[in-house]
Write a protein that holds these residues in place. Structure first.
Motif, PDB file in Angstrom:
ATOM      1  N   GLU A 184       0.853  -1.179   0.000  1.00 31.24           N
ATOM      2  CA  GLU A 184       0.000   0.000   0.000  1.00 31.24           C
ATOM      3  C   GLU A 184       0.890   1.231   0.000  1.00 31.24           C
ATOM      4  O   GLU A 184       1.886   1.295   0.719  1.00 31.24           O
ATOM      5  CB  GLU A 184      -0.879  -0.017   1.245  1.00 31.24           C
ATOM      6  N   TYR A 185       0.565   2.207  -0.839  1.00 25.83           N
ATOM      7  CA  TYR A 185       1.296   3.469  -0.869  1.00 25.83           C
ATOM      8  C   TYR A 185       0.612   4.480   0.023  1.00 25.83           C
ATOM      9  O   TYR A 185      -0.616   4.608   0.013  1.00 25.83           O
ATOM     10  CB  TYR A 185       1.388   4.023  -2.290  1.00 25.83           C
ATOM     11  N   ALA A 186       1.399   5.163   0.802  1.00 27.34           N
ATOM     12  CA  ALA A 186       0.842   6.217   1.655  1.00 27.34           C
ATOM     13  C   ALA A 186       1.202   7.573   1.067  1.00 27.34           C
ATOM     14  O   ALA A 186       0.371   8.237   0.462  1.00 27.34           O
ATOM     15  CB  ALA A 186       1.369   6.083   3.078  1.00 27.34           C
ATOM     16  N   THR A 187       2.458   7.991   1.223  1.00 23.88           N
ATOM     17  CA  THR A 187       2.873   9.286   0.685  1.00 23.88           C
ATOM     18  C   THR A 187       4.242   9.150   0.044  1.00 23.88           C
ATOM     19  O   THR A 187       5.093   8.351   0.471  1.00 23.88           O
ATOM     20  CB  THR A 187       2.959  10.360   1.785  1.00 23.88           C
ATOM     21  N   VAL A 188       4.469   9.959  -0.975  1.00 23.51           N
ATOM     22  CA  VAL A 188       5.779  10.100  -1.599  1.00 23.51           C
ATOM     23  C   VAL A 188       6.014  11.585  -1.804  1.00 23.51           C
ATOM     24  O   VAL A 188       5.154  12.288  -2.333  1.00 23.51           O
ATOM     25  CB  VAL A 188       5.860   9.358  -2.938  1.00 23.51           C
ATOM     26  N   GLN A 189       7.192  12.071  -1.376  1.00 20.38           N
ATOM     27  CA  GLN A 189       7.496  13.494  -1.537  1.00 20.38           C
ATOM     28  C   GLN A 189       8.909  13.619  -2.057  1.00 20.38           C
ATOM     29  O   GLN A 189       9.843  13.025  -1.531  1.00 20.38           O
ATOM     30  CB  GLN A 189       7.369  14.223  -0.193  1.00 20.38           C
ATOM     31  N   THR A 190       9.051  14.383  -3.140  1.00 23.10           N
ATOM     32  CA  THR A 190      10.377  14.521  -3.751  1.00 23.10           C
ATOM     33  C   THR A 190      11.019  15.865  -3.479  1.00 23.10           C
ATOM     34  O   THR A 190      12.220  16.005  -3.640  1.00 23.10           O
ATOM     35  CB  THR A 190      10.269  14.322  -5.277  1.00 23.10           C
ATOM     36  N   LEU A 191      10.236  16.845  -3.077  1.00 21.03           N
ATOM     37  CA  LEU A 191      10.777  18.166  -2.789  1.00 21.03           C
ATOM     38  C   LEU A 191      10.219  18.673  -1.468  1.00 21.03           C
ATOM     39  O   LEU A 191       8.994  18.673  -1.273  1.00 21.03           O
ATOM     40  CB  LEU A 191      10.459  19.164  -3.899  1.00 21.03           C
ATOM     41  N   GLN A 192      11.152  19.112  -0.584  1.00 25.15           N
ATOM     42  CA  GLN A 192      10.734  19.725   0.674  1.00 25.15           C
ATOM     43  C   GLN A 192      10.553  21.230   0.456  1.00 25.15           C
ATOM     44  O   GLN A 192      11.177  21.823  -0.425  1.00 25.15           O
ATOM     45  CB  GLN A 192      11.805  19.496   1.748  1.00 25.15           C
ATOM     46  N   PRO A 193       9.728  21.879   1.257  1.00 25.72           N
ATOM     47  CA  PRO A 193       9.616  23.345   1.161  1.00 25.72           C
ATOM     48  C   PRO A 193      10.981  23.995   1.405  1.00 25.72           C
ATOM     49  O   PRO A 193      11.761  23.557   2.248  1.00 25.72           O
ATOM     50  CB  PRO A 193       8.619  23.677   2.280  1.00 25.72           C
ATOM     51  N   GLY A 194      11.248  25.034   0.629  1.00 26.69           N
ATOM     52  CA  GLY A 194      12.552  25.676   0.708  1.00 26.69           C
ATOM     53  C   GLY A 194      12.915  26.158   2.088  1.00 26.69           C
ATOM     54  O   GLY A 194      14.079  26.124   2.498  1.00 26.69           O
ATOM     55  N   GLU A 195      11.894  26.628   2.871  1.00 24.37           N
ATOM     56  CA  GLU A 195      12.209  27.137   4.204  1.00 24.37           C
ATOM     57  C   GLU A 195      12.647  26.039   5.161  1.00 24.37           C
ATOM     58  O   GLU A 195      13.150  26.323   6.240  1.00 24.37           O
ATOM     59  CB  GLU A 195      11.000  27.890   4.777  1.00 24.37           C
ATOM     60  N   ASN A 196      12.430  24.775   4.760  1.00 28.91           N
ATOM     61  CA  ASN A 196      12.841  23.658   5.612  1.00 28.91           C
ATOM     62  C   ASN A 196      14.280  23.217   5.346  1.00 28.91           C
ATOM     63  O   ASN A 196      14.787  22.340   6.036  1.00 28.91           O
ATOM     64  CB  ASN A 196      11.917  22.458   5.408  1.00 28.91           C
ATOM     65  N   LEU A 197      14.919  23.804   4.321  1.00 32.89           N
ATOM     66  CA  LEU A 197      16.245  23.357   3.914  1.00 32.89           C
ATOM     67  C   LEU A 197      17.292  24.408   4.273  1.00 32.89           C
ATOM     68  O   LEU A 197      17.054  25.609   4.149  1.00 32.89           O
ATOM     69  CB  LEU A 197      16.284  23.096   2.407  1.00 32.89           C
ATOM     70  N   SER A 198      18.443  23.945   4.668  1.00 31.16           N
ATOM     71  CA  SER A 198      19.551  24.832   5.016  1.00 31.16           C
ATOM     72  C   SER A 198      20.544  24.892   3.867  1.00 31.16           C
ATOM     73  O   SER A 198      20.723  23.913   3.125  1.00 31.16           O
ATOM     74  CB  SER A 198      20.259  24.339   6.277  1.00 31.16           C
ATOM     75  N   THR A 199      21.169  26.045   3.721  1.00 30.04           N
ATOM     76  CA  THR A 199      22.212  26.198   2.707  1.00 30.04           C
ATOM     77  C   THR A 199      23.583  26.418   3.316  1.00 30.04           C
ATOM     78  O   THR A 199      24.592  26.321   2.624  1.00 30.04           O
ATOM     79  CB  THR A 199      21.889  27.380   1.769  1.00 30.04           C
ATOM     80  N   GLN A 200      23.628  26.740   4.609  1.00 28.51           N
ATOM     81  CA  GLN A 200      24.903  27.006   5.266  1.00 28.51           C
ATOM     82  C   GLN A 200      24.861  26.462   6.693  1.00 28.51           C
ATOM     83  O   GLN A 200      23.823  26.538   7.359  1.00 28.51           O
ATOM     84  CB  GLN A 200      25.183  28.506   5.304  1.00 28.51           C
ATOM     85  N   THR A 260      11.270  11.558   0.340  1.00 28.78           N
ATOM     86  CA  THR A 260      10.783  10.676   1.403  1.00 28.78           C
ATOM     87  C   THR A 260       9.748   9.720   0.828  1.00 28.78           C
ATOM     88  O   THR A 260       9.142   9.982  -0.219  1.00 28.78           O
ATOM     89  CB  THR A 260      10.160  11.478   2.551  1.00 28.78           C
ATOM     90  N   PHE A 261       9.581   8.623   1.536  1.00 31.82           N
ATOM     91  CA  PHE A 261       8.673   7.578   1.065  1.00 31.82           C
ATOM     92  C   PHE A 261       8.024   6.952   2.286  1.00 31.82           C
ATOM     93  O   PHE A 261       8.699   6.651   3.279  1.00 31.82           O
ATOM     94  CB  PHE A 261       9.475   6.525   0.286  1.00 31.82           C
ATOM     95  N   ALA A 262       6.714   6.777   2.232  1.00 26.57           N
ATOM     96  CA  ALA A 262       5.990   6.098   3.299  1.00 26.57           C
ATOM     97  C   ALA A 262       4.993   5.147   2.682  1.00 26.57           C
ATOM     98  O   ALA A 262       4.303   5.489   1.720  1.00 26.57           O
ATOM     99  CB  ALA A 262       5.287   7.097   4.205  1.00 26.57           C
ATOM    100  N   GLY A 263       4.942   3.936   3.208  1.00 25.99           N
ATOM    101  CA  GLY A 263       4.024   2.940   2.675  1.00 25.99           C
ATOM    102  C   GLY A 263       3.989   1.714   3.545  1.00 25.99           C
ATOM    103  O   GLY A 263       4.508   1.707   4.669  1.00 25.99           O
ATOM    104  N   VAL A 264       3.374   0.686   2.993  1.00 26.76           N
ATOM    105  CA  VAL A 264       3.260  -0.582   3.712  1.00 26.76           C
ATOM    106  C   VAL A 264       4.053  -1.621   2.941  1.00 26.76           C
ATOM    107  O   VAL A 264       3.769  -1.910   1.784  1.00 26.76           O
ATOM    108  CB  VAL A 264       1.796  -1.020   3.870  1.00 26.76           C
ATOM    109  N   ALA A 265       5.096  -2.142   3.606  1.00 24.39           N
ATOM    110  CA  ALA A 265       5.970  -3.132   2.979  1.00 24.39           C
ATOM    111  C   ALA A 265       5.470  -4.539   3.292  1.00 24.39           C
ATOM    112  O   ALA A 265       4.745  -4.765   4.274  1.00 24.39           O
ATOM    113  CB  ALA A 265       7.395  -2.957   3.484  1.00 24.39           C
ATOM    114  N   PRO A 266       5.873  -5.500   2.501  1.00 26.86           N
ATOM    115  CA  PRO A 266       5.449  -6.894   2.720  1.00 26.86           C
ATOM    116  C   PRO A 266       6.149  -7.491   3.945  1.00 26.86           C
ATOM    117  O   PRO A 266       7.059  -6.901   4.521  1.00 26.86           O
ATOM    118  CB  PRO A 266       5.872  -7.573   1.427  1.00 26.86           C
ATOM    119  N   PRO A 267       5.758  -8.726   4.358  1.00 24.01           N
ATOM    120  CA  PRO A 267       6.304  -9.354   5.570  1.00 24.01           C
ATOM    121  C   PRO A 267       7.817  -9.506   5.556  1.00 24.01           C
ATOM    122  O   PRO A 267       8.453  -9.506   6.609  1.00 24.01           O
ATOM    123  CB  PRO A 267       5.617 -10.720   5.594  1.00 24.01           C
ATOM    124  N   SER A 268       8.424  -9.618   4.388  1.00 28.52           N
ATOM    125  CA  SER A 268       9.881  -9.789   4.343  1.00 28.52           C
ATOM    126  C   SER A 268      10.634  -8.619   4.954  1.00 28.52           C
ATOM    127  O   SER A 268      11.813  -8.723   5.292  1.00 28.52           O
ATOM    128  CB  SER A 268      10.335  -9.986   2.891  1.00 28.52           C
TER     129      SER A 268
END
Length: 856
Positions: free
Chosen positions: A346-362, A427-435
């Motif tokens: 099952e897929y929950a959420t997938v996010q490829t870009l964080q908001p710019g204010e959440n990222l540091s440059t220095q 980031t990735f969130a979901g439901v993985a199989p029993p393995s």
């Protein structure tokens, strides 16, 4: 419940492990909520997030807080090799000697490894003796200003009471006595016996009272689960270590706030982290260090233990892992992926870009610098590669306090790891199989999903797992594993010291007292313009000048003086406003002697402090003679030179000694008056004496009667062959000169070559040479100058004077001199001479010499 699980999952029997805990042994590991049985799970606790939520207090701040005399005594653990502050726990100002102060400081609320070095008010104390022996005199200070005034005893935790010497001092007269029960057993302490010392030096020696006490060395011993000889419950088996993982593990297990039981810790993870901490990392300098170490003081001031320990974790960029109720650790090292995720339930959420204010440059980092005396220092701001270009706008700065990091280089490595981790966006969130049930938070995995989900593929770090069993099977699968992932890469941990390590500009520590700056170097003048004219008589004196101290707190300058080798004498205090046209502080000192060097020293004085002494040694009053030359004559010596342009100079005397030591010299010429600054020529002895021989340099053969065995050319008389005739006249060179019968005469003869036999100077009459009455000097059978004395004959047959060669003599003579000796002549022979300047008061100045001369 286990039976149910086995029935639902026949392939995963009772030996299954979830979250690091076997299902069959997981106390409370299975809970039922609706139709799902939660099998525990694991969660990664970010050290970076903790560091931002609860910023680390610097070690410098911690030390000052613990040293505050008004605060309550705080329990503390000191880890690694570091500097710890002392908190005063015992003070007694009386005993057998009321000028003594007795102190005991708590350093570590547990036993320590040692060895230690003591600092009082930021000044290192050098110790001799054994400061760990409480039965003896301890360690005695051997460096200024503590020598003879400080004794020290270090208690490593095994002490049974105070030092014996201190207890003995307390047996009489103590108003607040130290007792044998004041032991601080099990703790690391330092006992100090201070003597106040002379009143004039106390403000210099004791900057504060009681002093600010710090101790450097190796502190707490910790348990290493990798070592089977160490017992987790027996501290006597533990060893000192600055290993990052082991020190954090110790803080969790032994803290007084909420200690963890060993069964509540994932010990295998701590072992792996301890190994990672000890990996060797190269340095730009060419050396190396262990990957993660730490050092500092952990003060237990009531904060939650996880908050208190968070700065220690951040120093190694390590993360806590909570799994099935137990606590583990993930060290900041790259580990290859342990699982491949090829399908999800099952897929929950997938996010490829964080908001710019959440990222540091220095990233800005503060750390504790050993090179800067364990004070807080800052690395250069580090711009995360490519971050500013990608985000645009103003720089986004994040700051970390890595005050526990073992080195500046470790802080640099952690800075990069924290900075690059903070830039992760996918980031990735979901439901993985029993393995997936065997995976834990902190593990790295590879996601390799089929189309159309290939954009989500890559390498990830597990942030959390929550394995659960669907007891009714409504989802079609009996076990499911909800997971949360974040992209990850080995690039985060790559390190090339040649390019990644920044240069650290640490100043060279100057251990001298810098609380008050000393005055500048001392310059001295004397002589004309400095002497004091008190109405006719001139008093010779020195003028000492020096640049003022740059300290604003200076109220004046204390100065002392002495003659060479004598005790110091108080000079006085110079007001800070006593300056000359060059803005130098000045003072005058009458010259106690013009022949002995004067030493002078000065220090800056304030209301509560004094500086170090600045010294000038061997200052001689300016009576120096210049260009002095000495020439030996016939029974006299001549000295030329220039007198000092000094208003108290009046003339010179001449001294002579057989050895090169003025103390044994005697005067051979009294005062010769000379004007100041004038050229002079001074004689010692009878300078009117001349050679009684005509042509003593042998330049004029006509002045001589030359025997047949001799020839004379070019200023050399040569006897080329051995004697062939019996007559003395054939082997002599002589003149007929009147002389005083029986008088003592001096002579000198110089030869330039000699093959055989020798020559002698003679005067006619007196003794027999080849049947003729004559007197002669000693035979000279060498090359060079021979001199001596002999008496002229009393009844000469003739007045012949000259020299002769003996029977088989062959050689050359360069010059010859003979003169009658008088009482005015200097003693004959080699000697050392000094020209001594004299003042108008008759005092002698510094001798000029020695001048080595041979008097004929």
């Amino acid at each position: 419940m286990v039976a149910m699980i086995s029935a639902l999952l026949p392939g995963l029997t009772g030996s299954i492990t979830v979250g690091g805990v076997a299902l069959t042994t997981a106390a409370g590991g299975l809970t039922v909520a609706g139709t799902l049985a939660n099998l525990g799970g694991s969660l990664l606790l970010s050290s970076a997030a903790n560091a931002l939520a609860a910023p680390s207090v610097s070690q410098q701040q911690t030390r000052w807080t613990l040293s505050d005399l008004s605060s309550l005594l705080t329990k503390r653990f000191v880890y690694g090799e570091t500097r710890a502050v002392g908190s005063r726990i015992v003070r007694c100002a009386e005993g057998k000697n009321s000028n003594n102060l007795y102190l005991c400081y708590l350093l570590n609320s547990r036993a320590s490894e040692g060895e230690f070095e003591l600092l009082l008010d930021k000044r290192r104390v050098t110790l001799t003796g054994n400061p760990y022996d409480f039965t003896g005199p301890g360690g005695a200070a051997s460096n200024y200003p503590f020598v003879n005034y400080t004794q020290v005893w270090f208690g490593l935790g095994d002490q049974s009471g105070p030092p014996d010497e201190i207890l003995d001092d307390m047996k009489s007269g103590a108003s607040d006595p130290i007792l044998a029960t004041d032991a601080a057993q099990g703790c690391t302490v330092v006992w100090i016996k201070l003597h106040a010392g002379p009143p004039g030096e106390r403000v210099k020696r004791w900057k504060s009272m009681p002093p600010f006490v710090e101790v450097e060395g190796k502190f707490s011993k910790v348990w290493d689960p990798r070592d089977v000889s160490q017992d987790a419950d027996d501290p006597a088996t533990w060893q000192w270590s600055e290993n990052h993982a082991l020190c954090v593990l110790d803080a969790l297990r032994t803290n007084p706030t909420r200690p963890y039981q060993t069964r509540n810790l994932l010990i295998d993870q701590w072992k792996v982290a301890a190994d990672a901490s000890e990996e060797i990392v190269s340095l730009k300098s060419g050396g190396s260090e262990k990957r993660y170490s730490l050092g500092g003081t952990l003060a237990f001031d009531g904060a939650e233990i996880e908050d208190a320990i968070a700065p220690l974790m951040t120093a190694g960029a390590a993360d806590f892992v909570r799994s099935a109720g137990r606590l583990g650790i993930r060290p900041a090292v790259w580990v290859a992926p342990v699982h491949e995720l090829v399908d999800v339930l099952e897929y929950a959420t997938v996010q490829t870009l964080q908001p710019g204010e959440n990222l540091s440059t220095q990233v800005n980092v503060n750390y504790t610098s050993k090179a800067r005396q364990y004070e807080e220092a800052a690395l250069a701001p580090w711009n995360i590669p490519g971050a500013q270009a990608a985000d645009g706008g103003a720089a986004s700065v994040v700051e970390y306090g890595l005050h526990w990091a073992g080195s500046a280089q470790q802080a640099m490595r952690v800075r990069k790891i924290l900075g690059l981790r903070a830039r992760r966006q996918k980031t990735f969130a979901g439901v993985a199989p029993p393995s997936f049930a065997e995976c834990e938070a902190g593990d790295n995995i590879t996601v390799n999903l089929p189309s159309p989900f290939v954009s989500r593929n890559g390498t990830y770090e597990i942030r959390s797992t929550h394995p659960a069993i669907d007891a009714l099977g409504e989802g079609g699968v009996a076990m499911r594993c909800p997971v949360s992932l974040i992209e990850h890469s080995s690039d985060i941990y790559d390190w090339d010291p040649a390019t990644d390590e920044e240069d650290i500009d640490d100043p060279v520590y100057d251990g001298t007292d810098d609380d008050m700056d000393p005055p500048g170097a001392i310059a001295v003048t004397s002589g004309a313009g400095v002497d004091l004219d008190n109405g006719g008589a001139l008093i010779p004196r020195f003028r000492f000048a020096f640049a003022p101290s740059v300290s604003a707190a200076v109220t004046g300058y204390e100065w002392q003086w002495r003659l060479d080798g004598e005790p110091w004498q108080a000079g006085g205090v110079i007001g800070a406003e006593i300056i000359d046209d060059d803005d130098d502080v000045i003072v005058y000192l009458p010259a106690s002697s013009v022949s002995v060097g004067h030493d002078f020293r000065v220090r800056a004085v304030g209301r509560t402090d004094i500086s170090d002494w600045i010294d000038l040694t061997g200052a001689f009053y300016d009576m120096s003679l210049s260009g002095v030359a000495a020439v030996a004559g016939l029974g006299f010596a001549t000295f030329t030179g220039t007198a000092p342009a000094n208003s108290v100079f009046t003339g010179v005397r001449i001294y002579r000694s057989a050895g090169n030591d003025f103390d044994t010299a005697t005067m051979v010429e009294g005062l010769n008056a000379i004007d100041p600054g004038a050229a002079f020529t001074v004689h010692a002895g009878d300078e009117t004496t001349v050679n009684m021989l005509v042509d003593g340099d042998l330049d004029d053969p006509l002045a001589w009667t030359i025997g047949s065995e001799w020839t004379m050319t070019g200023g050399i008389a040569e006897k080329a062959v051995a004697e062939t005739s019996p007559g003395y006249s054939d082997r002599s060179v002589m003149q007929v000169i009147p002389f005083t019968y029986g008088a003592t005469h001096r002579y000198a003869i110089t030869t330039v070559s000699r093959v055989s036999s020798g020559v002698a100077v003679f005067m006619g009459g007196g003794s027999t040479i080849d049947g003729v009455l004559k007197s002669r000097g000693d035979t000279f059978g060498g090359v060079g100058t021979a001199f001596g004395v002999f008496d002229a004959p009393t009844a000469p047959a003739s007045t012949e004077v000259g020299f002769l060669g003996w029977t088989q003599h062959v050689g050359e003579v360069d010059s010859v001199a003979i003169f009658e000796q008088t009482a005015d002549h200097l003693a004959q022979g080699e000697a050392y001479f000094w020209v001594v300047p004299i003042t108008t008061t008759g005092a002698e100045g510094q001798p000029n010499g020695p001048h080595q001369l041979t008097i004929i």
